[in-house]
Write an enzyme that holds these catalytic residues in place. Structure first.
Site, PDB file in Angstrom:
ATOM      1  N   ASP A  18     -44.500 -24.113  26.356  1.00  0.00           N
ATOM      2  CA  ASP A  18     -44.391 -22.675  26.092  1.00  0.00           C
ATOM      3  C   ASP A  18     -42.956 -22.289  25.705  1.00  0.00           C
ATOM      4  O   ASP A  18     -42.000 -22.940  26.120  1.00  0.00           O
ATOM      5  CB  ASP A  18     -44.827 -21.912  27.355  1.00  0.00           C
ATOM      6  CG  ASP A  18     -45.074 -20.444  27.075  1.00  0.00           C
ATOM      7  OD1 ASP A  18     -45.306 -20.082  25.903  1.00  0.00           O
ATOM      8  OD2 ASP A  18     -45.026 -19.645  28.032  1.00  0.00           O
ATOM      9  N   ASN A  66     -55.715 -19.192  21.481  1.00  0.00           N
ATOM     10  CA  ASN A  66     -54.684 -19.095  20.446  1.00  0.00           C
ATOM     11  C   ASN A  66     -55.225 -18.664  19.067  1.00  0.00           C
ATOM     12  O   ASN A  66     -54.452 -18.296  18.184  1.00  0.00           O
ATOM     13  CB  ASN A  66     -53.906 -20.415  20.302  1.00  0.00           C
ATOM     14  CG  ASN A  66     -52.931 -20.665  21.432  1.00  0.00           C
ATOM     15  OD1 ASN A  66     -52.574 -21.805  21.730  1.00  0.00           O
ATOM     16  ND2 ASN A  66     -52.468 -19.611  22.089  1.00  0.00           N
TER      17      ASN A  66
END
Ligand code: FPP
Length: 251
Positions: A18, A66
């Site tokens: 991330d 996503n």
């Protein structure tokens, strides 16, 4: 005083990569530039993990959530996946790294499905570290698909047990992750390896993913080595014959 190491190198490490977007923003760059640097970091960490003797490395490259991102960002990440699969074959061959996939492969674009299938088949005999690319992966989705696979066998669902679900996950032969690492400081698992990670140790680092290097992996492993893994049992040294304290019987 720090505890002495209780275990060595974790056999299976999962990583939530991330912070690519924040990395780019801090530099006044567009988000895709962060993903490009994120791919370079992923390559460094694959090499480092392989050199350290890690047996399985699962990288969370694209989640089932996503797809909600901008079309351009999604296609850029898919392009990076393709680039990784194509360009890394020589590296995989030299380091005997086997490529695998976790996630709903049928939901990926046809060209990515093809590249993944080729990489998996070209590296299937490599006996070194196994890199599991979690692409179009969601922990809940994986559990749902495991139930569906089980149901498709015609077995009686009313007696389904934990071992049955484990047996129908995406990679049932791979041991559960010992350690799950998250970069960029958020304390959540974001639908990553929900079933398999039930007893994984967690290591959260503030460092944004594109800045990750071998030292960061080593730091995460050193942190893991200090942990007292109990798997729901009692703390080491807390049980004398016939005595179990309430505080020692925790997960
Ligand atoms: C999270 O950062 C990162 C992703 C969703 C994509 C990760 C993909 C790669 C590193 C490239 C592909 C990798 C391989 C190994 C094939 P974010 O965009 O959520 O960052 P932010 O939270 O700072 O916005």
């Amino acid at each position: 005083m720090r505890k002495p190491p209780l275990s060595g190198i974790p056999a299976h490490i999962g990583i939530i990569m991330d912070g690519n977007g924040r990395w780019a923003k801090q530099r006044g760059l567009i988000r895709t530039q962060g993903h490009l640097e994120g791919l370079k970091a992923a390559k460094r960490i694959v090499k480092a993990a392989s050199d350290l003797g890690v047996k399985f490395l699962t990288l969370y490259a694209f989640s089932t959530e996503n797809w909600k991102r901008a079309v351009e960002e999604v296609s850029f990440i898919m392009g990076l996946v393709k680039q990784y699969l194509r360009a890394e074959f020589d590296f995989s061959k030299r380091n005997r790294i086997r490529v695998r996939h976790a996630g709903d492969i049928a939901g990926l674009p046809a060209d990515i499905q093809k590249e993944l299938a080729e990489s998996m088949s070209n590296t299937a005999d490599f006996e070194g570290m196994q890199v599991v690319l979690a692409i179009n992966y969601g922990g809940r989705d994986e559990i749902v698909r495991a139930f569906r696979r089980f149901a498709a066998t015609g077995q009686d669902m009313s007696n389904i047990g934990e071992n049955d679900i484990s047996a129908y996950l995406d990679n049932p032969d791979i041991p559960d992750p010992d350690l799950i690492i998250r970069s960029a400081g958020e304390y959540r698992t974001s639908n990553f390896l929900l079933w398999e990670g039930a007893y994984s140790e967690l290591h959260v680092s503030k460092k944004l993913w594109p800045d990750w290097d071998k030292e960061d992996l080593e730091e995460a492993i050193a942190d893991f080595r200090q942990r007292d893994r109990r798997f729901g049992s009692v703390a080491a040294g807390s049980v004398t014959a016939g005595s179990v304290t309430a505080s020692s019987v925790q997960g």
